[in-house]
Design a protein around this motif. Structure first.
Motif, PDB file in Angstrom:
ATOM      1  N   ALA A   1       0.835  -1.207   0.000  1.00  0.00           N
ATOM      2  CA  ALA A   1       0.000   0.000   0.000  1.00  0.00           C
ATOM      3  C   ALA A   1       0.870   1.258   0.000  1.00  0.00           C
ATOM      4  O   ALA A   1       0.607   2.213  -0.742  1.00  0.00           O
ATOM      5  CB  ALA A   1      -0.922   0.000   1.215  1.00  0.00           C
ATOM      6  N   LEU A   2       1.931   1.232   0.807  1.00  0.00           N
ATOM      7  CA  LEU A   2       2.811   2.415   0.871  1.00  0.00           C
ATOM      8  C   LEU A   2       3.467   2.704  -0.480  1.00  0.00           C
ATOM      9  O   LEU A   2       3.644   3.868  -0.857  1.00  0.00           O
ATOM     10  CB  LEU A   2       3.914   2.195   1.916  1.00  0.00           C
ATOM     11  CG  LEU A   2       3.541   2.389   3.376  1.00  0.00           C
ATOM     12  CD1 LEU A   2       4.748   2.075   4.254  1.00  0.00           C
ATOM     13  CD2 LEU A   2       3.039   3.807   3.652  1.00  0.00           C
ATOM     14  N   ASP A   3       3.844   1.651  -1.207  1.00  0.00           N
ATOM     15  CA  ASP A   3       4.437   1.849  -2.539  1.00  0.00           C
ATOM     16  C   ASP A   3       3.468   2.618  -3.436  1.00  0.00           C
ATOM     17  O   ASP A   3       3.846   3.568  -4.131  1.00  0.00           O
ATOM     18  CB  ASP A   3       4.756   0.496  -3.195  1.00  0.00           C
ATOM     19  CG  ASP A   3       5.936  -0.221  -2.540  1.00  0.00           C
ATOM     20  OD1 ASP A   3       6.679   0.415  -1.773  1.00  0.00           O
ATOM     21  OD2 ASP A   3       6.097  -1.439  -2.799  1.00  0.00           O
ATOM     22  N   ASP A   4       2.203   2.185  -3.420  1.00  0.00           N
ATOM     23  CA  ASP A   4       1.196   2.859  -4.255  1.00  0.00           C
ATOM     24  C   ASP A   4       0.957   4.296  -3.789  1.00  0.00           C
ATOM     25  O   ASP A   4       0.737   5.196  -4.603  1.00  0.00           O
ATOM     26  CB  ASP A   4      -0.146   2.111  -4.192  1.00  0.00           C
ATOM     27  CG  ASP A   4      -0.123   0.798  -4.979  1.00  0.00           C
ATOM     28  OD1 ASP A   4       0.893   0.519  -5.656  1.00  0.00           O
ATOM     29  OD2 ASP A   4      -1.123   0.060  -4.908  1.00  0.00           O
ATOM     30  N   MET A   5       0.954   4.490  -2.466  1.00  0.00           N
ATOM     31  CA  MET A   5       0.715   5.841  -1.937  1.00  0.00           C
ATOM     32  C   MET A   5       1.845   6.776  -2.359  1.00  0.00           C
ATOM     33  O   MET A   5       1.602   7.906  -2.789  1.00  0.00           O
ATOM     34  CB  MET A   5       0.587   5.785  -0.406  1.00  0.00           C
ATOM     35  CG  MET A   5      -0.668   5.041   0.043  1.00  0.00           C
ATOM     36  SD  MET A   5      -0.594   4.569   1.788  1.00  0.00           S
ATOM     37  CE  MET A   5      -1.665   5.778   2.518  1.00  0.00           C
ATOM     38  N   LEU A   6       3.069   6.289  -2.244  1.00  0.00           N
ATOM     39  CA  LEU A   6       4.214   7.113  -2.658  1.00  0.00           C
ATOM     40  C   LEU A   6       4.098   7.461  -4.147  1.00  0.00           C
ATOM     41  O   LEU A   6       4.359   8.605  -4.540  1.00  0.00           O
ATOM     42  CB  LEU A   6       5.528   6.369  -2.372  1.00  0.00           C
ATOM     43  CG  LEU A   6       6.816   7.099  -2.759  1.00  0.00           C
ATOM     44  CD1 LEU A   6       6.972   8.427  -2.012  1.00  0.00           C
ATOM     45  CD2 LEU A   6       8.046   6.217  -2.490  1.00  0.00           C
ATOM     46  N   ALA A   7       3.682   6.499  -4.943  1.00  0.00           N
ATOM     47  CA  ALA A   7       3.525   6.764  -6.381  1.00  0.00           C
ATOM     48  C   ALA A   7       2.524   7.897  -6.618  1.00  0.00           C
ATOM     49  O   ALA A   7       2.662   8.684  -7.551  1.00  0.00           O
ATOM     50  CB  ALA A   7       3.071   5.489  -7.105  1.00  0.00           C
ATOM     51  N   LEU A   8       1.516   8.003  -5.746  1.00  0.00           N
ATOM     52  CA  LEU A   8       0.503   9.065  -5.882  1.00  0.00           C
ATOM     53  C   LEU A   8       1.013  10.423  -5.391  1.00  0.00           C
ATOM     54  O   LEU A   8       0.313  11.425  -5.501  1.00  0.00           O
ATOM     55  CB  LEU A   8      -0.749   8.706  -5.063  1.00  0.00           C
ATOM     56  CG  LEU A   8      -1.640   7.583  -5.608  1.00  0.00           C
ATOM     57  CD1 LEU A   8      -2.612   7.114  -4.532  1.00  0.00           C
ATOM     58  CD2 LEU A   8      -2.401   8.054  -6.842  1.00  0.00           C
ATOM     59  N   GLY A   9       2.201  10.437  -4.779  1.00  0.00           N
ATOM     60  CA  GLY A   9       2.759  11.703  -4.280  1.00  0.00           C
ATOM     61  C   GLY A   9       2.618  11.876  -2.783  1.00  0.00           C
ATOM     62  O   GLY A   9       2.842  12.970  -2.256  1.00  0.00           O
ATOM     63  N   VAL A  10       2.242  10.806  -2.070  1.00  0.00           N
ATOM     64  CA  VAL A  10       2.089  10.868  -0.611  1.00  0.00           C
ATOM     65  C   VAL A  10       3.453  10.564   0.021  1.00  0.00           C
ATOM     66  O   VAL A  10       4.049   9.529  -0.272  1.00  0.00           O
ATOM     67  CB  VAL A  10       1.036   9.848  -0.130  1.00  0.00           C
ATOM     68  CG1 VAL A  10       0.939   9.841   1.395  1.00  0.00           C
ATOM     69  CG2 VAL A  10      -0.323  10.147  -0.757  1.00  0.00           C
TER      70      VAL A  10
ATOM     71  N   ASP B   1       8.773   2.387   8.719  1.00  0.00           N
ATOM     72  CA  ASP B   1       9.291   3.754   8.775  1.00  0.00           C
ATOM     73  C   ASP B   1      10.796   3.742   8.510  1.00  0.00           C
ATOM     74  O   ASP B   1      11.331   4.623   7.831  1.00  0.00           O
ATOM     75  CB  ASP B   1       8.984   4.369  10.150  1.00  0.00           C
ATOM     76  CG  ASP B   1       9.391   5.822  10.218  1.00  0.00           C
ATOM     77  OD1 ASP B   1       9.122   6.566   9.257  1.00  0.00           O
ATOM     78  OD2 ASP B   1       9.995   6.221  11.233  1.00  0.00           O
ATOM     79  N   ALA B   2      11.465   2.705   9.015  1.00  0.00           N
ATOM     80  CA  ALA B   2      12.911   2.601   8.812  1.00  0.00           C
ATOM     81  C   ALA B   2      13.252   2.165   7.384  1.00  0.00           C
ATOM     82  O   ALA B   2      14.246   2.610   6.813  1.00  0.00           O
ATOM     83  CB  ALA B   2      13.505   1.617   9.820  1.00  0.00           C
ATOM     84  N   ASP B   3      12.411   1.293   6.801  1.00  0.00           N
ATOM     85  CA  ASP B   3      12.745   0.670   5.509  1.00  0.00           C
ATOM     86  C   ASP B   3      12.232   1.418   4.289  1.00  0.00           C
ATOM     87  O   ASP B   3      12.708   1.191   3.184  1.00  0.00           O
ATOM     88  CB  ASP B   3      12.057  -0.702   5.388  1.00  0.00           C
ATOM     89  CG  ASP B   3      12.639  -1.713   6.332  1.00  0.00           C
ATOM     90  OD1 ASP B   3      13.625  -1.385   6.993  1.00  0.00           O
ATOM     91  OD2 ASP B   3      12.074  -2.822   6.397  1.00  0.00           O
ATOM     92  N   HIS B   4      11.160   2.167   4.458  1.00  0.00           N
ATOM     93  CA  HIS B   4      10.448   2.707   3.296  1.00  0.00           C
ATOM     94  C   HIS B   4      10.658   4.213   3.212  1.00  0.00           C
ATOM     95  O   HIS B   4      10.749   4.876   4.255  1.00  0.00           O
ATOM     96  CB  HIS B   4       8.945   2.394   3.439  1.00  0.00           C
ATOM     97  CG  HIS B   4       8.192   2.490   2.151  1.00  0.00           C
ATOM     98  ND1 HIS B   4       7.774   3.693   1.629  1.00  0.00           N
ATOM     99  CD2 HIS B   4       7.789   1.559   1.268  1.00  0.00           C
ATOM    100  CE1 HIS B   4       7.145   3.480   0.487  1.00  0.00           C
ATOM    101  NE2 HIS B   4       7.135   2.185   0.233  1.00  0.00           N
ATOM    102  N   PRO B   5      10.732   4.776   2.002  1.00  0.00           N
ATOM    103  CA  PRO B   5      10.929   6.230   1.895  1.00  0.00           C
ATOM    104  C   PRO B   5       9.829   7.046   2.573  1.00  0.00           C
ATOM    105  O   PRO B   5      10.095   8.135   3.097  1.00  0.00           O
ATOM    106  CB  PRO B   5      10.906   6.499   0.386  1.00  0.00           C
ATOM    107  CG  PRO B   5      11.066   5.184  -0.283  1.00  0.00           C
ATOM    108  CD  PRO B   5      10.738   4.100   0.695  1.00  0.00           C
ATOM    109  N   VAL B   6       8.589   6.558   2.567  1.00  0.00           N
ATOM    110  CA  VAL B   6       7.503   7.305   3.200  1.00  0.00           C
ATOM    111  C   VAL B   6       7.732   7.341   4.709  1.00  0.00           C
ATOM    112  O   VAL B   6       8.103   6.338   5.313  1.00  0.00           O
ATOM    113  CB  VAL B   6       6.135   6.649   2.877  1.00  0.00           C
ATOM    114  CG1 VAL B   6       5.019   7.248   3.726  1.00  0.00           C
ATOM    115  CG2 VAL B   6       5.809   6.810   1.395  1.00  0.00           C
ATOM    116  N   ASP B   7       7.503   8.506   5.333  1.00  0.00           N
ATOM    117  CA  ASP B   7       7.579   8.618   6.796  1.00  0.00           C
ATOM    118  C   ASP B   7       6.269   8.147   7.404  1.00  0.00           C
ATOM    119  O   ASP B   7       5.192   8.562   6.952  1.00  0.00           O
ATOM    120  CB  ASP B   7       7.810  10.075   7.210  1.00  0.00           C
ATOM    121  CG  ASP B   7       9.284  10.451   7.140  1.00  0.00           C
ATOM    122  OD1 ASP B   7      10.128   9.536   7.221  1.00  0.00           O
ATOM    123  OD2 ASP B   7       9.578  11.641   6.988  1.00  0.00           O
ATOM    124  N   LEU B   8       6.349   7.307   8.426  1.00  0.00           N
ATOM    125  CA  LEU B   8       5.153   6.820   9.108  1.00  0.00           C
ATOM    126  C   LEU B   8       5.045   7.464  10.487  1.00  0.00           C
ATOM    127  O   LEU B   8       6.045   7.569  11.200  1.00  0.00           O
ATOM    128  CB  LEU B   8       5.198   5.292   9.255  1.00  0.00           C
ATOM    129  CG  LEU B   8       4.678   4.499   8.049  1.00  0.00           C
ATOM    130  CD1 LEU B   8       5.638   4.600   6.878  1.00  0.00           C
ATOM    131  CD2 LEU B   8       4.477   3.046   8.405  1.00  0.00           C
TER     132      LEU B   8
END
Ligand code: NIG
Ligand code: FE
Length: 404
Positions: free
Chosen positions: A126-135, A162-169
């Protein structure tokens, strides 16, 4: 390392102190990124000479906005509930399905049964898709464990991602989502478990920044919620409240009374409740996808704005009431069904969403010193982006200055 975004057709700077209707739009702009932060942003004609030879990144006349902030999700869960979607379309209400053991309790069963790795993999996708949308930042709640072990598994999933993914959680503890079945006959014992065991452990480990309570018939009463929120506050956590979603239960006023950073949903919030929130500086978080899926009316955003509230827009992504993480769709619904202007909607998903997670001094605006969390949108300007709905108009995104 520095980079200069050139050829920006329209830049939305979204300053934290602007009125919600003014997204700080600048046409024909440039923006300089240095060391992961915004170093300069403004009209191209006014670019300071010191940045003139910085490596260019051509936006080709597109819209540039702050990385979107989804300030309300239930990102980590086991299973799905497509069958309940069909049941609701056949006329069964969300509350009726919940009372029959479906709804949140169904997801609790599947989340308890899911391995840590399965939860991580599902949330990451889900986070991958959210980042693709600009989140670029996502608030995420526990609340599908309702027992120490699974609540901690959800929160540790967030810590790992949060540690592994570019998006901040940004993690929120929602152990007070509903009362778990095993405590149905002894509610106060579960509240004691929350206050004397789970909250202190979570606060001590720094596993959640905020604590949330679902105030509603069938969930938590006002006095129960007050007890949980007061305990969390004493432990140094910020507060959030799921308030007045399906009925006016005084949740908005409670959020204000407790000094909550935000109150969410508010579809049935009273004028008095909204005014109390405005006085307390509690952000009103609107979740239009939940109204869409539950075929409920929408939070009265214009009333909230006139009462003096700031209104954030988020997805509420979860397997029941809002099974979508498409934040630009939520922003479009806020325009169409809540009469928010495109600028109000964008402010609601950037700087005001950041305020709902107490980060409006770092993210959600494209002012010098802010993190260079940026989305490049394939549209010449904001109105065009939000009205011409596409699966994904985001063609590039930067997190702390790094392109993904
Ligand atoms: O925000 N309102 C309570 N909690 C969620 C729904 C959770 C679910 O249906 O699984 C919400 O809508
Ligand atoms: Fe929610």
């Amino acid at each position: 390392m520095s980079l200069r975004l050139t050829g920006i057709g329209q830049l939305a700077t979204c300053p934290a102190d602007n009125p919600q209707g003014d997204a700080g739009l600048v046409n024909d702009a440039e923006l300089v990124i240095a060391d992961g932060r915004v170093a300069w942003a403004g009209p191209a004609a006014q670019l300071p000479r010191q940045w003139a030879s910085t490596e260019p990144w051509d936006c080709q006349g597109r819209l540039v906005i702050p990385g979107l902030v989804d300030c309300h999700t239930h990102l980590c869960f086991g299973g799905w509930r497509g069958d309940e979607f069909e049941m609701r379309l056949q006329g069964h209400s969300y509350q009726e399905i919940a009372a029959a053991g479906g709804g949140i309790r169904h997801t609790v069963k599947h989340t308890r049964a899911a391995s840590r790795q399965a939860l991580i993999d599902k949330a990451r996708s889900a986070l991958d898709d959210m980042l693709a949308l600009g989140v670029t930042t996502v608030e995420c709640k526990s609340g599908y464990g309702l027992e120490p072990e699974t609540e901690l598994r959800q929160l540790r999933t967030y810590r790992q991602l949060d540690a592994d993914h570019p998006v901040d959680l940004v993690p929120t503890f929602l152990g007070a989502h509903v009362i778990p079945d095993e405590y149905a006959a002894n509610r106060s014992a579960y509240i004691e478990l929350l206050c004397q065991d789970m909250l202190p452990r979570i606060a001590a480990d720094g596993l959640a920044e905020f604590s949330d309570v679902f105030v509603e018939q069938g969930a938590y009463g006002l006095d129960e919620a007050r007890q949980v929120l007061a305990t969390a506050r004493e432990l140094g956590m910020g507060l959030k409240v799921h308030a007045d979603q399906l009925s006016d239960g005084g949740g908005a006023a409670l959020a204000a009374e407790m000094g909550a950073v935000s109150a969410e949903h508010l579809e049935y919030a009273s004028e008095d409740g909204l005014r109390a929130m405005a006085r307390a500086g509690t952000v009103a978080v609107s979740l239009p996808l939940a109204s869409l899926y539950l075929r409920e009316h929408y939070m009265p955003a214009r009333d909230a704005l006139s009462a003096g509230c700031r209104v954030a827009v988020a997805t509420d992504f979860n397997p029941g009431s809002a099974p979508s993480y498409h934040l630009p769709l939520a922003m479009l619904l806020a325009c169409i069904n809540q009469s928010m202007t495109p600028q109000e909607s964008l402010m609601g998903a950037t700087t005001i969403a950041a305020r709902a997670i107490a980060r409006h001094d770092r993210i959600g605006s494209l002012r010098p010193g802010y993190l260079a969390d940026i989305a490049v949108i394939d549209a010449p300007e904001l109105n065009h982006w939000l009205y011409h709905f596409r699966p994904n108009a985001c063609i590039a995104r930067f997190k702390s200055g790094i392109e993904y």
